[in-house]
Design an enzyme around this catalytic site. Structure first.
Site, PDB file in Angstrom:
ATOM      1  N   SER A  76       0.804  -1.229   0.000  1.00  0.00           N
ATOM      2  CA  SER A  76       0.000   0.000   0.000  1.00  0.00           C
ATOM      3  C   SER A  76       0.832   1.271   0.000  1.00  0.00           C
ATOM      4  CB  SER A  76      -0.915   0.007   1.229  1.00  0.00           C
ATOM      5  OG  SER A  76      -0.139  -0.011   2.430  1.00  0.00           O
TER       6      SER A  76
ATOM      7  N   ILE B  25       3.756   4.038  -1.906  1.00  0.00           N
ATOM      8  CA  ILE B  25       3.638   4.941  -3.050  1.00  0.00           C
ATOM      9  C   ILE B  25       3.688   4.193  -4.375  1.00  0.00           C
ATOM     10  CG2 ILE B  25       4.778   6.842  -4.276  1.00  0.00           C
ATOM     11  CD1 ILE B  25       5.578   7.947  -1.517  1.00  0.00           C
TER      12      ILE B  25
ATOM     13  N   SER C 201       6.746   4.000   2.889  1.00  0.00           N
ATOM     14  CA  SER C 201       6.447   5.281   2.222  1.00  0.00           C
ATOM     15  C   SER C 201       5.935   6.302   3.225  1.00  0.00           C
ATOM     16  CB  SER C 201       5.404   5.069   1.120  1.00  0.00           C
ATOM     17  OG  SER C 201       5.917   4.288   0.067  1.00  0.00           O
TER      18      SER C 201
ATOM     19  N   LEU D 196       6.670   6.564   6.270  1.00  0.00           N
ATOM     20  CA  LEU D 196       7.715   6.961   7.203  1.00  0.00           C
ATOM     21  C   LEU D 196       8.800   7.817   6.555  1.00  0.00           C
ATOM     22  CD1 LEU D 196       8.271   3.596   9.145  1.00  0.00           C
ATOM     23  CD2 LEU D 196       6.878   5.557   9.834  1.00  0.00           C
TER      24      LEU D 196
ATOM     25  N   ASP E 147       8.809 -10.083   2.857  1.00  0.00           N
ATOM     26  CA  ASP E 147       7.747 -10.982   2.379  1.00  0.00           C
ATOM     27  C   ASP E 147       7.714 -11.091   0.855  1.00  0.00           C
ATOM     28  OD1 ASP E 147       6.795 -11.433   5.021  1.00  0.00           O
ATOM     29  OD2 ASP E 147       5.670  -9.567   4.936  1.00  0.00           O
TER      30      ASP E 147
ATOM     31  N   ARG F  13      25.948   7.466   1.458  1.00  0.00           N
ATOM     32  CA  ARG F  13      25.515   6.846   2.708  1.00  0.00           C
ATOM     33  C   ARG F  13      26.368   5.661   3.138  1.00  0.00           C
ATOM     34  NH1 ARG F  13      18.915   7.055   1.904  1.00  0.00           N
ATOM     35  NH2 ARG F  13      18.686   9.246   2.480  1.00  0.00           N
TER      36      ARG F  13
ATOM     37  N   SER G  81      14.635   6.998  -4.000  1.00  0.00           N
ATOM     38  CA  SER G  81      13.694   5.888  -3.771  1.00  0.00           C
ATOM     39  C   SER G  81      12.250   6.308  -4.022  1.00  0.00           C
ATOM     40  CB  SER G  81      13.836   5.340  -2.349  1.00  0.00           C
ATOM     41  OG  SER G  81      13.693   6.368  -1.390  1.00  0.00           O
ATOM     42  N   LEU G  82      11.834   7.469  -3.512  1.00  0.00           N
ATOM     43  CA  LEU G  82      10.461   7.914  -3.768  1.00  0.00           C
ATOM     44  C   LEU G  82      10.260   8.210  -5.242  1.00  0.00           C
ATOM     45  CD1 LEU G  82       9.496  10.210  -0.738  1.00  0.00           C
ATOM     46  CD2 LEU G  82       9.238   7.747  -1.033  1.00  0.00           C
TER      47      LEU G  82
END
Length: 484
Positions: free
Chosen positions: A11, A13, A41, A43, A203, A270, A368-369
């Site tokens: 569920s 983005i 997403s 968070l 999962d 990172r 990532s988004l």
């Protein structure tokens, strides 16, 4: 005329973007393990990277993405990401999505390994929440199935046709569709220290593997350098945007940590920052984020401020936030093409569960988004081009372990994974870990056993990939002086 059915697992983005672009012409069902509001997403404190300023270009964004990814990225995938990114962002703005502005212009932030500001935010440090909510509120023609944990992809004649799920009472539910989309996120909960939502335990990766989908680059796991760290525990993310606004990483004596490590200092990639902080902590040195130079911290970072207050961190007086690296993002995953297709007909993967090749060996901050938006759009565009015969649901019960399963306790498994597959890795420890995993069974007749089993499968895939890559690259770091 009966509409073709699309089943989306997840569920966040990525799944919501695909659903929004498909719901008018397809019968769309979204299955989510918990409530629809619980996802990585939601968070995400950081923003969305896109080359939208006059001084920026997709070519520059392409270059930064490749350098952060240690040139392990796929050229066509990165090109699609950076060229489609501004188009997707403008489309969202036209539809009513609002991003933070300054003096009437979009306010663009700077984050690690970006050569110039290109990060859009919404609600300060609540971009993920604002964007996910915006998309979900538009999903007016979607069948939501909450509190349903996917335990098996159903196949017939080699193609994906549905999914078996368990509800909170471990009752079985089965959903069939002509198109099955994995959008289930990553694997942060494999580790005891993570930024990820409580439901994110690999999962989708395990489901894909058991369905014979191809997975790749599983050794590349990004560890975020700065999680709030108190009394031996981590309590959520301190966004990289804080360093983008001028915060610096320091030791207890106030000395700077990163200035002699990398030309970009606190805004280094990172993997570099996380590994450096891990070494400091291993030497017994606590690490802090000094926010002295961050202007209007509480206004710029309202969610972080609320978290600091909740945990009674005296940051206003000390100007320091205690931090620690933790598992954050998987660069590898289910291998897909540029449309989200896997090697299994009618099974797709988008978002963090997918390995499109855009991130290479280490993800560039805030890509990532953007990936969820771009590839959510692309999978929908592709499905629109397909005309699929309606599948006939066969009698296909889930495959259960019939005997009482032998499984480890979750917290013991997490500790083993952290010790073996954390920021720095030793080949002999990985081999030992794989032998240990072989002593356990697989079971999915309850949500608890299914989740632990998924964690075992996913950690095995990571370990096997880590052993095959004998050199350090990006987020995969083999301890120097240790041979296979």
């Amino acid at each position: 005329m009966t509409k073709e059915r699309v089943i989306i697992i997840g569920s966040g983005i990525a799944g919501c973007t695909a659903a929004l672009r498909l719901m008018q012409d397809y019968d769309v069902t979204i299955i989510t393990k918990s409530h629809k509001e619980e996802s990585n997403s939601m968070l995400a404190q950081g923003g969305v990277a896109a080359a939208i300023s006059k001084s920026d270009t997709p070519k520059k964004h392409f270059s930064d993405t490749f350098q952060a990814g240690c040139f392990h990225n796929k050229v066509r995938a990165v090109n699609q990401l950076v060229t489609c990114g501004p188009i997707v962002i403008q489309k969202l703005i036209n539809e009513g999505m609002t991003f933070d502005e300054k003096d009437g212009e979009l306010s663009l932030g700077l984050e690690g390994a970006h050569q110039l500001p290109r990060i859009l935010h919404s609600g300060g440090d609540q971009t993920g929440k604002f964007l996910t909510t915006f998309l979900q509120e538009k999903l007016t023609k979607v069948n939501w199935q909450e509190q349903k944990m996917a335990i098996e992809i159903i196949k017939h004649d080699g193609r994906a046709i549905g999914v078996h799920c368990l509800d909170k009472e471990n009752e079985l539910h089965t959903y069939y569709g002509e198109h099955i989309i994995l959008a289930s996120g990553g694997l942060g909960q494999l580790f005891p220290v993570t930024t990820n939502a409580a439901t994110i335990s690999g999962d989708g990766l395990a489901l894909a593997y058991r369905a014979d989908a191809t997975l790749s680059d599983m050794e590349f796991i990004q560890f975020h350098p700065t999680l709030l760290f108190l009394n031996g525990r981590c309590h959520g993310l301190i966004s990289e945007a804080v360093r983008g606004e001028g915060a610096t990483l320091i030791r207890a004596d106030g000395s700077a940590i990163m200035e002699t490590v990398h030309p970009l200092a606190d805004l280094a990639p990172r993997d570099v920052v996380a590994a450096t902080l891990f070494e400091e902590i291993e030497r017994g040195n606590p690490v802090f984020l000094d926010i002295t130079k961050v202007a209007h911290f509480e206004k710029r970072f309202p969610a972080i401020t609320a978290s600091l207050d909740e945990h009674q961190v005296p940051f206003r007086e000390t100007k320091r936030i205690p931090v620690h690296p933790g598992a954050h993002f998987l660069m590898g995953g289910v291998r897909t093409d540029l449309n989200g297709k896997t090697n299994i007909p009618h099974l797709y993967a988008i978002g963090e569960v997918a390995n499109t090749g855009v991130h290479g060996a280490n993800r560039l901050a805030s890509n990532s988004l953007l990936e969820t938006l771009v590839f959510g759009e692309k999978v929908a565009e592709y499905i629109h081009t397909q005309k699929t015969n309606r599948i006939i649901a066969p009698e296909n019960p889930p495959t259960y372990q019939t005997t009482m399963p032998h499984l480890p306790e979750k917290h013991i498994l997490q500790e083993k994974i952290w010790e073996t597959l954390g920021i720095t890795r030793k080949p002999e420890k990985i081999t030992e870990f794989l032998h240990w995993l072989e002593t356990f069974d697989y079971a999915n007749h309850t949500r608890e056993t299914a989740e632990t089993s998924h964690m075992i499968i996913t950690s095995k895939l990571i370990a096997e990939s880590a052993l095959k890559r004998t050199e350090s690259l990006g987020a995969h770091r083999i301890l120097k002086g240790v041979t296979k």
